[in-house]
Design an enzyme around this catalytic site. Structure first.
Site, PDB file in Angstrom:
ATOM      1  CG  PHE A  40     -19.751 -17.360 -21.581  1.00 22.11           C
ATOM      2  CD1 PHE A  40     -19.309 -16.358 -20.717  1.00 22.11           C
ATOM      3  CD2 PHE A  40     -20.923 -17.148 -22.289  1.00 22.11           C
ATOM      4  CE1 PHE A  40     -20.018 -15.163 -20.587  1.00 22.11           C
ATOM      5  CE2 PHE A  40     -21.643 -15.965 -22.165  1.00 22.11           C
ATOM      6  CZ  PHE A  40     -21.185 -14.972 -21.316  1.00 22.11           C
ATOM      7  CG  ASP A  82     -24.403 -23.618 -22.840  1.00 20.83           C
ATOM      8  OD1 ASP A  82     -24.862 -23.359 -23.969  1.00 20.83           O
ATOM      9  OD2 ASP A  82     -24.037 -22.746 -22.029  1.00 20.83           O
ATOM     10  CE  LYS A 129     -23.517 -16.473 -28.243  1.00 16.75           C
ATOM     11  NZ  LYS A 129     -23.266 -17.062 -26.927  1.00 16.75           N
TER      12      LYS A 129
HETATM   13  C1  LIG Z   1     -23.527 -16.798 -25.529  1.00 18.21           C
HETATM   14  C2  LIG Z   1     -23.594 -17.973 -24.658  1.00 18.21           C
HETATM   15  C3  LIG Z   1     -24.423 -17.996 -23.509  1.00 18.21           C
HETATM   16  C4  LIG Z   1     -25.203 -16.791 -23.052  1.00 18.21           C
HETATM   17  O1  LIG Z   1     -26.160 -16.376 -23.969  1.00 18.21           O
HETATM   18  P1  LIG Z   1     -26.866 -14.934 -23.806  1.00 18.21           P
HETATM   19  O2  LIG Z   1     -27.910 -14.943 -24.861  1.00 18.21           O
HETATM   20  O3  LIG Z   1     -25.804 -13.901 -24.024  1.00 18.21           O
HETATM   21  O4  LIG Z   1     -27.416 -14.871 -22.438  1.00 18.21           O
HETATM   22  C5  LIG Z   1     -24.467 -19.157 -22.772  1.00 18.21           C
HETATM   23  N1  LIG Z   1     -23.765 -20.249 -23.125  1.00 18.21           N
HETATM   24  C6  LIG Z   1     -22.973 -20.262 -24.220  1.00 18.21           C
HETATM   25  C7  LIG Z   1     -22.247 -21.506 -24.577  1.00 18.21           C
HETATM   26  C8  LIG Z   1     -22.846 -19.122 -25.012  1.00 18.21           C
HETATM   27  O5  LIG Z   1     -22.035 -19.136 -26.065  1.00 18.21           O
END
Ligand SMILES: *Cc1c(COP(=O)(O)O)cnc(C)c1O
Length: 386
Positions: free
Chosen positions: A123, A208, A237
């Protein structure tokens, strides 16, 4: 716009690991705004930083230096393996920026290579390009055609990455542990093998760490546990303990942007950076990551006892305070509603798994409370022959 199927409560206030709804019912919060409220709700360090900065300077354009932004950048550089930072407002934006940097690097240093390899069940966010990067059909299918230049391969499979690497490839991007994909932990050697492959091919490794970063896994960054250093890393986050902030960081040799090639109006504003700085400072000075490791292990032990007791629990996944409980049946949505009634917020990360991502400052006592509620809910199911 009805993009979320909401739970039937309205939250009005929070303190530490607890929140209260409009009827003043109390909940223990093991969702934490999606792994965002690192220091819990309304932590005094964050509240005070926001109050102070709000009466000093809320916003200025990025044409000017501001003190909180410089201090936050400095702290991130000092405590990571990376050298340069760009601030934005969300995870998706951080990943977009990281990929633009990788493409720029490809254009300048890798004969125009532009393709980015990402993994299935990953994600990376909701913008069109990040949907293309995110290897999950349910996010992609409604928006086809998607932007080009992404190849999705199986997670935890180094050969799959090797197979698709070509002269067009500029980077591999993945999560050290897949969060939204179900809390999937790869083999211990996976990241190292990818890093070796990237180095051999001269391509970039982008981690990420939007969900795994800032102490969540028991170290400030998850990469520290795998013996690798990414060329680019993204954060969001937990970085701001609740305020909207994203960032991507890069090694000096990869940091090839020149003025005008990327930007943001709101990114790195003094107000948001001041709050984020206060949160990060607290996390580092109090060695919160060690606490996460200890309490996370305590939680895993407790979940292990539940697993031994209830045969519909199949698995405990994750590390630190990013954990999931797998079930033999698709009961996650029901379990979430039953926990809600009992005063515990958890997330149905998969039809057959619930995820726990409490504030990093959660105590053993609060974990015990959560375990008691889970036990009550599971006992009731067993009695009812479910
Ligand atoms: C939540 C998340 C995102 C996206 O973040 P947003 O602030 O919702 O755009 C991207 N990568 C990972 C691993 C995430 O958990």
């Amino acid at each position: 716009m009805r993009t979320v199927k909401r739970l039937p409560i309205t939250l009005v206030r929070g303190q530490g690991a607890r929140v209260w709804d409009a009827e003043d019912k109390e909940y223990l919060d093991f969702v934490a705004g999606w792994a965002v409220n690192s220091l819990g709700h309304c932590h005094p360090a964050v509240v005070q930083a926001l109050q102070q900065q709000a009466q000093t300077l809320i916003h200025a354009s990025n044409q000017f230096y501001t003190i909180p932004q410089v201090q936050l950048a400095q702290m991130l550089i000092e405590h990571s393996c990376l050298d340069r930072v760009f601030f934005c407002n969300s995870g998706a934006e951080a990943n977009e920026g990281a990929m633009k940097l990788a493409r720029r690097y490809g254009k300048l240093r890798l004969n125009g290579a532009f393709e980015i390899v990402t993994t299935r069940d990953s994600f990376h966010g909701r913008t069109l390009a990040m949907v293309a990067a995110t290897g999950q059909n349910k996010f992609q299918e409604p928006y086809i055609p998607l932007p080009d230049g992404f190849v999705n391969v199986d997670y935890n499979n180094i050969e799959a990455i090797k197979t698709v690497t070509s002269p067009r490839t500029c980077a591999v991007m993945l999560e050290p542990v897949q969060g939204e994909g179900g809390v999937n932990v790869p083999d211990k050697s996976y990241l190292k093998e990818i890093k070796n492959w990237c180095d051999k091919k001269g391509i970039l490794l982008i981690l990420d760490e939007i969900q795994t970063g800032i102490g969540r896994m028991g170290t400030l960054f998850a990469y520290e546990q795998y013996g690798v250093e990414p060329d680019i890393m993204t954060l969001a986050k937990g970085l701001g303990s609740g305020v909207p902030i994203g960032a991507f960081l890069a090694k000096e040799r990869v940091s090839v942007f020149t003025p005008g090639e990327h930007g943001s109006t709101f990114g790195g504003s003094p107000l948001i950076c001041a709050a984020s700085l206060a949160s990060l400072k607290f996390i580092i000075e109090n060695d919160v990551p060690s606490q996460v490791k200890r309490v996370g292990q305590y939680f895993v032990n407790g979940l292990g006892k539940l697993k031994a007791q209830f045969d519909f629990i199949s698995e405990i996944r994750g590390g630190g305070l990013l954990l999931a409980l797998g079930f033999t049946k698709d009961i996650a949505a029901e379990i979430v509603l039953e926990c809600l009634k009992e005063g515990l917020l958890v997330n149905p990360v998969k039809p057959n798994a619930i995820r726990f991502m409490p504030p990093l400052i959660i105590t053993e006592k609060e974990v015990d409370e959560a375990l008691d509620i889970l036990k009550t809910v599971f006992n009731r199911r067993s009695k009812n022959g479910k």
